[in-house]
Design a protein around this motif. Structure first.
Motif, short mmCIF file in Angstrom:
data_model
loop_
_atom_site.label_atom_id
_atom_site.label_comp_id
_atom_site.label_asym_id
_atom_site.label_seq_id
_atom_site.Cartn_x
_atom_site.Cartn_y
_atom_site.Cartn_z
N TYR A 489 86.73 31.30 -11.34
CA TYR A 489 87.55 31.64 -9.71
C TYR A 489 87.88 32.55 -8.69
N SER A 490 87.43 32.42 -7.73
CA SER A 490 87.71 33.26 -6.44
C SER A 490 88.37 33.50 -5.41
N GLN A 491 88.90 33.64 -4.79
CA GLN A 491 89.79 33.38 -3.50
C GLN A 491 89.32 34.24 -2.04
N ARG A 492 89.70 33.42 -1.11
CA ARG A 492 89.20 33.69 -0.06
C ARG A 492 90.16 33.83 1.48
N VAL A 493 90.64 34.36 2.57
CA VAL A 493 91.43 34.66 2.99
C VAL A 493 90.15 33.68 4.46
N ASP A 494 91.35 32.74 4.94
CA ASP A 494 90.00 31.96 5.56
C ASP A 494 90.87 31.48 6.90
N TYR A 495 90.23 31.11 7.66
CA TYR A 495 91.24 30.32 9.19
C TYR A 495 90.94 28.93 9.75
N PHE A 496 89.79 28.70 9.12
CA PHE A 496 88.85 27.09 9.60
C PHE A 496 88.61 26.84 8.31
N MET A 497 89.19 25.47 8.59
CA MET A 497 88.28 24.43 7.52
C MET A 497 86.90 23.65 8.43
N GLN A 498 85.49 23.71 8.32
CA GLN A 498 84.83 22.89 8.74
C GLN A 498 84.74 21.54 7.98
N LEU A 499 85.37 20.21 8.40
CA LEU A 499 85.48 19.12 8.04
C LEU A 499 83.78 18.13 7.84
N PRO A 500 83.13 18.05 7.46
CA PRO A 500 81.69 17.41 7.88
C PRO A 500 81.80 16.01 7.53
N VAL A 501 81.06 14.55 8.36
CA VAL A 501 81.66 13.69 8.37
C VAL A 501 80.42 12.82 7.76
N PRO A 502 80.43 12.76 6.72
CA PRO A 502 78.84 11.35 6.37
C PRO A 502 79.18 10.68 6.56
N LEU A 503 77.80 9.93 8.02
CA LEU A 503 77.66 8.60 7.39
C LEU A 503 77.93 7.84 6.94
N GLU A 504 77.91 8.00 5.82
CA GLU A 504 78.47 6.97 4.64
C GLU A 504 80.01 6.65 4.66
N ALA A 505 80.90 7.59 5.39
CA ALA A 505 82.29 7.49 5.21
C ALA A 505 83.35 7.01 6.60
N ALA A 506 81.89 6.67 7.53
CA ALA A 506 82.56 6.10 8.23
C ALA A 506 83.33 4.63 8.86
N SER A 507 84.27 4.48 9.43
CA SER A 507 84.48 3.02 9.34
C SER A 507 83.71 2.09 9.87
N ASN A 508 82.48 2.66 11.40
CA ASN A 508 81.58 1.72 11.42
C ASN A 508 80.69 1.84 10.90
N ARG A 509 80.31 2.20 9.68
CA ARG A 509 79.05 2.48 8.96
C ARG A 509 78.32 1.78 9.67
N GLU A 510 78.00 -0.06 9.92
CA GLU A 510 77.28 -0.96 10.43
C GLU A 510 76.51 -0.75 11.51
N GLU A 511 77.39 -0.62 12.52
CA GLU A 511 77.37 -0.10 13.97
C GLU A 511 76.21 0.90 13.90
N LEU A 512 76.66 2.58 13.19
CA LEU A 512 76.12 3.51 13.52
C LEU A 512 74.60 3.25 13.21
N ILE A 513 74.67 2.72 11.85
CA ILE A 513 73.24 2.89 10.82
C ILE A 513 71.69 2.34 11.80
N ALA A 514 72.72 0.49 12.64
CA ALA A 514 72.21 0.15 14.25
C ALA A 514 71.83 0.86 14.74
N TYR A 515 72.74 1.74 15.07
CA TYR A 515 72.84 2.39 16.67
C TYR A 515 71.67 3.10 15.85
#
Length: 550
Positions: A489-515
């Protein structure tokens, strides 16, 4: 010239007559300096506020340190330093008188015009004139000596006053590069080899050789290919065929066809990745049959023969051009002027001072910060943060026009509600000092500036509240060996957290795939990308989803 002294009706002051100004100034002569090379003269902005010579109380410039102070803060500087002599600058904005024929009557301007002052108001230069007033003020009794008084004042004082009045802005170097850096001559311009392939470009009717688009077209100056530029996020532009052509051929220079006039044209270097100058552009265009002297553009920037509707610019889309917006005023609704590619700074500071911790640390402790500021508050980070926070939150620089002014504007059909706003030049100069990127006038990333600013906040918060702690959190990382199953285990101080949103997790996944499928198909068939679609969400306005194309 006035030979007597007068005193304004300021509480606690009194009038005194004097026939010899030189005798009066003798006790203060050791404190009056002539600005030397390297001295910065702040005659357009107060060190503690955004007051200027256009403010109601004008601006006081110390004749020793050359710092500027609004009427609210000049007494503090006098008490702290004992400096008694200040130059008071006041700019009066007046509407020009009109004659019987309706034209403006020329008016004599009083005193000197301070050429380096930035106008804080949006007046039409043809309808208004500026009268600048300067005088020496001696504290604590507020004795006033109108300027110029060349025959009455000692030579040293006259020289010092003239030097202050004519001193350039302390931000002159930054201002000269405000919106963009100077365009340089391309290294390919003089050695460009053009192919003898018989290509001749007509004066109009252009289209991309690969997709037949008729806007955002670029002429490659090596082989004469006419190809479209990049696709813009609002669905307009081209399909990037000009860039693809460069990657295939390494032909570096291209000119935008609808910018060619007898005065020049917009040239881009794919190799240097920036707009460039081509001193031989007329010769290079003539090689493909284009005579610059015969090329004319209409008011909208396009050639008269090429009837293509200009695309709405990125800036117009962001600014909601064409929409009627209602101006807002008061505390928390103060705008920040763009200093030239400084949007990253403006957005970051507006967000920070919407956070209670930052409001409390700087605006809540403003009086203590100002009272304990160093002799040069322009170089103190906490002072400039408190100044900026108060400027944004006080509402002092976001006041609606007076009722009488509104009636006059409506009668003249010139109704323009605009904020005065603030211009944080002093803050930008301090916060970016020594930084290779933020000290330039190039576009910057707001996230990177926020990290830089948090570093400054922490560095200047020793012994006091650190408002950046609101962003601070601890990240614990767990690493497990696949063979031994041991865990570290290691610890570090940070100020911002990046939140990548995968295509599979999108609520409108079908529309995005079609687009995405339609977009790829359009690219393969060299067609414009599909229109972005809207997904209505409950209780909100429709949200537009757009896939960004590099």
């Amino acid at each position: 010239f006035c030979r007597s002294l007068k005193c304004k009706s300021i509480p606690g002051s009194y009038a005194r007559m004097a026939t010899d100004l030189g005798e009066l100034l003798v006790p203060y002569m050791p404190t009056i300096r002539v600005p030397r090379t390297g001295d910065r003269v702040f005659k357009s902005e107060c060190a503690f506020s955004y007051d200027s010579p256009e403010s109601e109380g004008g601006l006081y410039v110390c004749m020793n340190s050359f710092l500027g102070f609004g009427r609210e803060h000049v007494e503090r500087h006098y008490r702290k330093t004992g400096q008694s002599v200040y130059m008071h600058l006041k700019r009066h904005v007046k509407e020009k008188a009109t004659g019987a024929a309706g034209g403006a009557i020329p008016r004599r301007r009083n005193g000197k015009i301070f050429l380096d002052l930035e106008l804080n108001r949006d007046f039409n230069g043809d309808g208004y004139e500026y009268e600048d007033e300067a005088k020496l003020v001696i504290f604590p009794d507020h004795f006033e000596i109108p300027l110029p008084n060349i025959e009455e004042l000692p030579a040293l004082v006259t020289i010092a006053c003239d030097a202050v009045l004519n001193a350039p802005s302390p931000y002159k170097k930054q201002e000269s590069d405000s919106w963009e850096e100077e365009i340089q001559v391309s290294r390919h311009a003089r050695s460009l080899r053009q192919q003898e392939n018989g290509v001749r470009i007509p004066p109009s009717g252009w289209k991309c050789a690969k997709c037949e688009m008729r806007e955002n077209l670029w002429l490659n100056l090596t082989d004469g290919s006419v190809l479209c530029g990049k696709w813009f996020f609002d669905g307009s532009g081209g399909n990037g065929h000009a860039l693809e052509h460069y990657k295939e051929t390494n032909f570096p220079l291209a000119v935008k066809l609808d910018t060619i006039t007898p005065d020049g044209a917009d040239v881009y270097s794919f190799d240097e990745e920036e707009a460039v100058l081509d001193p031989h552009i007329s010769e290079h265009l003539l090689h493909f049959g284009i005579d610059m002297l015969q090329m004319q553009r209409t008011e909208n920037g396009h050639h008269t023969d090429n009837h293509v509707q200009p695309r709405v610019s990125d800036w117009e889309v962001i600014q909601e051009a064409g929409l009627k917006l209602k101006p807002v005023y008061g505390s928390g609704y103060t705008g920040i002027k763009n200093l030239g590619n400084s949007c990253y700074l403006s957005t970051t500071m507006q967000v920070l001072f919407s956070i209670p911790e930052f409001q409390r640390a700087y605006v809540g402790n403003l009086q203590r910060i100002f009272d304990y500021s160093p002799l040069d508050p322009t170089q103190d980070f906490n002072t400039q943060m408190a100044k900026l926070g108060r400027g944004l939150l006080s509402g002092q620089y976001s006041k609606p026009p007076m009722k009488s002014e509104l009636i006059e504007q409506v009668m003249k059909e010139e109704y323009k509600q605009q904020q005065r706003g603030i211009s944080p030049k002093m803050f930008k100069a301090l916060a970016s000092n020594g930084h290779p990127e933020f000290s330039s006038n190039r576009q910057q990333d707001a996230h990177e500036f926020l990290l830089h600013l948090i570093n400054l906040v922490e560095r200047n918060s020793s012994g006091s509240e650190n408002p950046s702690d609101v962003f601070r959190f601890l990240v614990e990382e767990r690493v497990q060996c696949c063979q031994t199953q041991n865990v570290r285990y290691s610890q570090r101080v940070d100020y911002f957290m990046q939140l990548p949103v995968p295509l599979e997790a999108a609520s409108n996944r079908e529309e995005l795939i079609a687009y995405e499928s339609k977009r790829k198909e359009a690219e393969e068939n060299m067609r414009p990308p599909p229109e972005p679609f809207e997904v209505p969400r409950k209780g909100t306005s429709p949200v537009t989803y757009v896939t960004m194309v590099p």
